[in-house]
Design a protein around this motif. Structure first.
Motif, short mmCIF file in Angstrom:
data_model
loop_
_atom_site.label_atom_id
_atom_site.label_comp_id
_atom_site.label_asym_id
_atom_site.label_seq_id
_atom_site.Cartn_x
_atom_site.Cartn_y
_atom_site.Cartn_z
N HIS A 99 -5.58 0.85 11.61
CA HIS A 99 -5.11 -0.56 11.89
C HIS A 99 -5.92 -1.21 12.88
N ASP B 69 -0.24 -3.66 6.05
CA ASP B 69 -1.08 -3.24 7.08
C ASP B 69 -2.55 -3.60 7.03
N HIS C 239 -7.30 -1.44 4.88
CA HIS C 239 -6.68 -0.46 5.46
C HIS C 239 -6.46 1.03 5.09
N HIS D 270 0.90 -1.31 -0.08
CA HIS D 270 -0.05 -0.03 -0.04
C HIS D 270 0.79 1.21 -0.03
N HIS E 196 1.67 3.68 1.77
CA HIS E 196 2.14 5.09 3.16
C HIS E 196 3.66 4.86 2.89
N HIS F 108 6.04 2.14 3.65
CA HIS F 108 5.94 0.81 2.73
C HIS F 108 6.67 1.38 1.32
ZN ZN Z 1 -0.06 1.73 6.40
#
Ligand code: ZN
Length: 454
Positions: free
Chosen positions: A396, A176, A155, A65, A67, A70
């Motif tokens: 989360h 996540d 997420h 994903h 973020h 990541h």
């Molecule tokens: Zn994340």
């Protein structure tokens, strides 16, 4: 005899950030995620280190994903010689096209302050997109000796779990995991047949406040502040949290649960992310899809104003009367929210409303902890405004729901590695997984390599 498959935990264990796992078979080397290590700084020094593998030998990079923790080192991987294929959902690719240039802007700012070169350039970002391929959810795709399926992690928009199947055995990388049910997204998909799993553990040692109360609390805080004639300042992350709050405000205003007042979305990044969300509206949960079919544009409502330029941002304060200001950063570590906080913290009528976890040491946490005075850009500011927190909007899963998620596949599971959490959180979850559902849970060390029977 089955051939050798190994996982190396290059980074992203013993910390919530910097996800980077190496999955290796006789067919070649693959990476799952390539994120920034983030601490008190946006980009910790450790990100500059050479990768612990030959970058040119990596064939595939799978991204869970969009973020920063990541994706933030993808351009560095390209800069250092990676020429394999990057795989993600179409949604994640679209979000990365917004997020990666923004990460570079923040990195340059920090590098400028420290008088060092940024670790990659716009060219590296452009090159990364030339290497990028997309796979929609649920489409089985063969990559080397794996059959790969992407399942919705719930997420953020586009977040996926990767299932890798080889010789009839399955390993899952969770990325996540969402705090389902969430206002906007579909629930995390259930997995019942994993042999191995690498999972996140951000909230491995804590449970959230009940989700049922989050919208009622948002409504109460807004209405109380309006009654006093004050302004509501909401520090929010640009990706996901902002869109969730816009959706909630959309409903509260249209259902007349709060009055129509000006709502300023004061973040160019959040505005761009919101337009990506709009273009993937088929990804939202059933209730939201139904609202859309009935003609509701869920990110548009009376009073909403998009604020792009710095001049417009400075003008917000001149709007008399109650208003809502949504601005980044989510932990008040920088961004436009800082000048709104400086403006309204001294006003007993107004409210600073936090809707996410605040890490120790940030301004948001100081406010949560009841500071009577705070330091903002060299200035002492007295705190007279109301400070409120709603934690039900976390993106989360909490400890109980992480256990429940693994529990679905407990019978088949040979091993689950607990990663992407602070040591205390990962260790606590590791022990709970062993005690509550009897699975072989392991807390890996950074750099450790494990061999899988597949
Ligand atoms: Zn994340």
């Amino acid at each position: 005899m089955t051939a050798k498959t190994t996982i190396t935990f290059c980074s992203g264990v013993g910390t919530t950030t910097g996800a980077n796992f190496l999955l290796e078979t006789e067919a070649g080397k693959n990476l799952i995620d390539c994120g920034l290590v983030q601490g008190s700084k946006f980009m910790e020094e450790i990100n500059r280190n050479v990768f612990p593998y030959d970058v040119t030998s990596i064939k595939n990079l799978f991204i869970t994903h969009a973020h920063a923790d990541h994706i933030g080192r993808i351009p560095k991987l390209v800069h250092d010689g990676f020429r394999g294929i990057i795989w993600s959902t179409p949604e994640t690719r679209a979000l990365c096209a917004v997020m990666l240039p923004d990460i570079l802007v923040q990195m340059r700012r920090e590098s400028g302050e420290q008088n060092i070169e940024p670790m990659y350039s716009n060219d590296d970002i452009d090159k990364a997109f030339e290497l990028w391929k997309v796979i929609p959810y649920h489409q089985i795709t063969t990559v080397d000796d794996f059959d790969i399926t992407l399942l919705d992690a719930g997420h953020i928009l586009g977040s996926t779990m990767f299932e890798f199947v080889k010789n009839g055995k399955k390993i899952v990388f969770t990325g996540d995991l969402g705090n389902s049910p969430t206002p906007l997204l579909r629930d995390t998909e259930i997995i019942t047949d994993a042999d191995y799993m690498v999972m996140e553990s951000v909230y491995g040692d804590r449970n959230h406040e009940p989700k049922s109360e989050r919208r009622a609390k948002l409504k109460r805080v807004i209405n109380e502040t309006i009654k006093r004639g004050g302004t509501i300042v909401i520090p929010a992350f640009s990706l996901e949290r902002t869109q969730v709050i816009l959706y909630e405000l959309n409903n509260l205003i249209e259902e007349k649960e709060i009055p129509t007042i000006p709502v300023f979305l004061d973040s160019p990044l959040a505005i761009k992310v919101t337009s990506v969300y709009k273009s993937f509206s088929q990804d939202f949960n059933k209730a939201v899809q139904q609202e859309q079919r009935e003609g509701d544009n869920i990110f548009e409502f009376p009073g909403l104003k998009f604020v792009r330029t710095a001049e417009e941002s400075k003008d917000i304060v001149r709007h008399q009367g109650s208003k809502i200001i949504i601005a980044g950063s989510g932990m008040s570590t920088g961004g436009r929210v800082i000048h709104h906080e400086r403006e309204f913290l001294g006003d007993p009528q107004s409210t600073i409303l936090m809707i996410g976890y605040q890490v120790a040491g940030c301004l948001g946490r100081e406010l949560q902890d009841g500071a009577k005075s705070v330091h903002i850009e060299g200035q002492d500011v007295a705190v007279k405004a109301n400070v409120e927190t709603i934690l039900g909007y976390s993106s989360h899963k909490d400890s109980d729901h992480l256990i429940e998620f693994v529990g679905n596949t407990a019978e088949k599971l040979k091993c689950v590695w607990v990663a992407m959490g602070e040591p205390k959180s990962s260790l606590f979850l590791t022990q709970r997984l062993r005690d509550y559902i009897g699975v072989n849970a392991v807390y890996p060390k950074v750099g450790e390599t494990v061999t899988l029977d597949m």
